[in-house]
Motif scaffolding. Sequence first.
Motif, PDB file in Angstrom:
ATOM      1  N   ILE A   1      33.216  43.289  54.210  1.00  0.00           N
ATOM      2  CA  ILE A   1      32.055  43.120  55.076  1.00  0.00           C
ATOM      3  C   ILE A   1      32.022  44.264  56.084  1.00  0.00           C
ATOM      4  O   ILE A   1      32.944  44.419  56.895  1.00  0.00           O
ATOM      5  N   LEU A   2      30.987  45.079  55.987  1.00  0.00           N
ATOM      6  CA  LEU A   2      30.715  46.127  56.970  1.00  0.00           C
ATOM      7  C   LEU A   2      29.320  45.821  57.526  1.00  0.00           C
ATOM      8  O   LEU A   2      28.334  46.344  57.020  1.00  0.00           O
ATOM      9  N   PRO A   3      29.243  44.905  58.495  1.00  0.00           N
ATOM     10  CA  PRO A   3      27.935  44.403  58.941  1.00  0.00           C
ATOM     11  C   PRO A   3      26.931  45.524  59.177  1.00  0.00           C
ATOM     12  O   PRO A   3      27.255  46.516  59.827  1.00  0.00           O
ATOM     13  N   PRO A   4      25.705  45.367  58.613  1.00  0.00           N
ATOM     14  CA  PRO A   4      25.184  44.176  57.910  1.00  0.00           C
ATOM     15  C   PRO A   4      25.354  44.226  56.393  1.00  0.00           C
ATOM     16  O   PRO A   4      24.765  43.417  55.679  1.00  0.00           O
ATOM     17  N   LEU A   5      26.171  45.151  55.873  1.00  0.00           N
ATOM     18  CA  LEU A   5      26.339  45.283  54.427  1.00  0.00           C
ATOM     19  C   LEU A   5      27.579  44.526  53.953  1.00  0.00           C
ATOM     20  O   LEU A   5      28.607  44.488  54.635  1.00  0.00           O
ATOM     21  N   TRP A   6      27.449  43.936  52.754  1.00  0.00           N
ATOM     22  CA  TRP A   6      28.563  43.243  52.107  1.00  0.00           C
ATOM     23  C   TRP A   6      28.820  43.931  50.774  1.00  0.00           C
ATOM     24  O   TRP A   6      27.888  44.275  50.054  1.00  0.00           O
ATOM     25  N   TYR A   7      30.100  44.109  50.450  1.00  0.00           N
ATOM     26  CA  TYR A   7      30.471  44.825  49.236  1.00  0.00           C
ATOM     27  C   TYR A   7      31.421  43.989  48.368  1.00  0.00           C
ATOM     28  O   TYR A   7      32.326  43.304  48.882  1.00  0.00           O
ATOM     29  N   LEU A   8      31.212  44.061  47.071  1.00  0.00           N
ATOM     30  CA  LEU A   8      32.180  43.580  46.097  1.00  0.00           C
ATOM     31  C   LEU A   8      33.067  44.761  45.743  1.00  0.00           C
ATOM     32  O   LEU A   8      32.579  45.806  45.305  1.00  0.00           O
ATOM     33  N   VAL A   9      34.375  44.619  45.967  1.00  0.00           N
ATOM     34  CA  VAL A   9      35.333  45.672  45.632  1.00  0.00           C
ATOM     35  C   VAL A   9      36.000  45.278  44.325  1.00  0.00           C
ATOM     36  O   VAL A   9      36.599  44.201  44.225  1.00  0.00           O
ATOM     37  N   ALA A  10      35.887  46.137  43.327  1.00  0.00           N
ATOM     38  CA  ALA A  10      36.358  45.776  41.995  1.00  0.00           C
ATOM     39  C   ALA A  10      36.986  46.981  41.306  1.00  0.00           C
ATOM     40  O   ALA A  10      36.679  48.138  41.612  1.00  0.00           O
ATOM     41  N   TRP A  11      37.864  46.679  40.364  1.00  0.00           N
ATOM     42  CA  TRP A  11      38.423  47.708  39.494  1.00  0.00           C
ATOM     43  C   TRP A  11      37.508  47.842  38.284  1.00  0.00           C
ATOM     44  O   TRP A  11      37.196  46.858  37.619  1.00  0.00           O
ATOM     45  N   ASP A  12      37.062  49.075  38.049  1.00  0.00           N
ATOM     46  CA  ASP A  12      36.163  49.349  36.930  1.00  0.00           C
ATOM     47  C   ASP A  12      36.988  49.929  35.782  1.00  0.00           C
ATOM     48  O   ASP A  12      37.427  51.082  35.849  1.00  0.00           O
ATOM     49  N   PRO A  13      37.235  49.149  34.715  1.00  0.00           N
ATOM     50  CA  PRO A  13      38.064  49.644  33.611  1.00  0.00           C
ATOM     51  C   PRO A  13      37.483  50.882  32.932  1.00  0.00           C
ATOM     52  O   PRO A  13      38.236  51.736  32.453  1.00  0.00           O
ATOM     53  N   VAL A  14      36.163  50.985  32.878  1.00  0.00           N
ATOM     54  CA  VAL A  14      35.539  52.137  32.218  1.00  0.00           C
ATOM     55  C   VAL A  14      35.832  53.414  32.995  1.00  0.00           C
ATOM     56  O   VAL A  14      36.146  54.462  32.409  1.00  0.00           O
ATOM     57  N   ARG A  15      35.752  53.336  34.319  1.00  0.00           N
ATOM     58  CA  ARG A  15      35.983  54.512  35.157  1.00  0.00           C
ATOM     59  C   ARG A  15      37.423  54.637  35.615  1.00  0.00           C
ATOM     60  O   ARG A  15      37.790  55.605  36.292  1.00  0.00           O
TER      61      ARG A  15
ATOM     62  N   ASP B   1      39.120  53.170  37.950  1.00  0.00           N
ATOM     63  CA  ASP B   1      39.220  53.367  39.395  1.00  0.00           C
ATOM     64  C   ASP B   1      38.517  52.212  40.101  1.00  0.00           C
ATOM     65  O   ASP B   1      37.786  51.430  39.483  1.00  0.00           O
ATOM     66  N   PHE B   2      38.750  52.114  41.425  1.00  0.00           N
ATOM     67  CA  PHE B   2      38.052  51.120  42.228  1.00  0.00           C
ATOM     68  C   PHE B   2      36.618  51.564  42.486  1.00  0.00           C
ATOM     69  O   PHE B   2      36.322  52.751  42.583  1.00  0.00           O
ATOM     70  N   ARG B   3      35.741  50.584  42.588  1.00  0.00           N
ATOM     71  CA  ARG B   3      34.358  50.841  42.931  1.00  0.00           C
ATOM     72  C   ARG B   3      33.907  49.805  43.963  1.00  0.00           C
ATOM     73  O   ARG B   3      34.332  48.654  43.936  1.00  0.00           O
ATOM     74  N   HIS B   4      33.034  50.239  44.896  1.00  0.00           N
ATOM     75  CA  HIS B   4      32.429  49.358  45.878  1.00  0.00           C
ATOM     76  C   HIS B   4      30.972  49.137  45.484  1.00  0.00           C
ATOM     77  O   HIS B   4      30.210  50.095  45.368  1.00  0.00           O
ATOM     78  N   PHE B   5      30.608  47.874  45.274  1.00  0.00           N
ATOM     79  CA  PHE B   5      29.244  47.533  44.866  1.00  0.00           C
ATOM     80  C   PHE B   5      28.560  46.783  46.006  1.00  0.00           C
ATOM     81  O   PHE B   5      29.045  45.720  46.426  1.00  0.00           O
ATOM     82  N   ARG B   6      27.470  47.333  46.519  1.00  0.00           N
ATOM     83  CA  ARG B   6      26.710  46.599  47.517  1.00  0.00           C
ATOM     84  C   ARG B   6      26.205  45.304  46.904  1.00  0.00           C
ATOM     85  O   ARG B   6      25.548  45.304  45.862  1.00  0.00           O
TER      86      ARG B   6
END
Length: 231
Positions: free
Chosen positions: A174-188, A190-195
């Motif tokens: 949570i970076l107010p007012p934005l919320w992010y899903l932090v996930a490991w992307d197997p294709v890339r 690496d970690f990715r942050h998805f709004r």
Amino acid sequence: MRSLRRNGTSTIAELAAQVGASRRTVLRDISALRDEGFVIHSEPGRGGGLQLDAQSVQTTARLSVAEVFALLISVASMRAAGGLPFLGLADAGLAKLEKALPPDKVRDLRRFLDCLYVGPLSPQVNISDLGEIDPDLLPAFETAFLEQLHLRFQYRDAKGAITSRRVEPQAMLILPPLWYLVAWDPVRDDFRHFRMDRISSPEVVAETSFRRRFVPFDDGVSPVRGQPRQA
């Protein structure tokens, strides 16, 4: 539950006849209700039976883990924003809800909280296109995160391009007012942050699995469980 509330006092045999279940099933259901926090008194002997404490019906939280978690992250985002009124009252109310959860749900909630992080939003980030978060996302995240299953969704990037993504959900930021899903992307790889307001059609992928990973965060981001609670 309705029978106990209507009748005042009921025997196991009477409850079994009313709900069309066996004595063993009724005993199991009574035990489950007690685990949820309902107070059910037992009066032994002739003329005795089961009595439901009406006050416990009013005070027992009938919320799912995802619902309590949603309230918790809302308060966490308020705390991160700073200077908002009634934060102490909101935090105290949530503490009571947490205490009312049965043990298995408390364990899930604690695992949930371990994945929740908050921090400040960089002033360079554009929030002019901030949208609504899909209401199906949090329940899908709950299942995928707790059961360690892949999460599939449609993602719209900053330029409006939509792609199909399949990831391993590791944390929520949570970076107010934005919320992010932090996930490991197997294709890339690496970690990715998805709004989260750019995610649509979330779906848990059955018969998949992944391992929990250590998620690196920038300075200024901290876990919610590491923050002091309000008095």
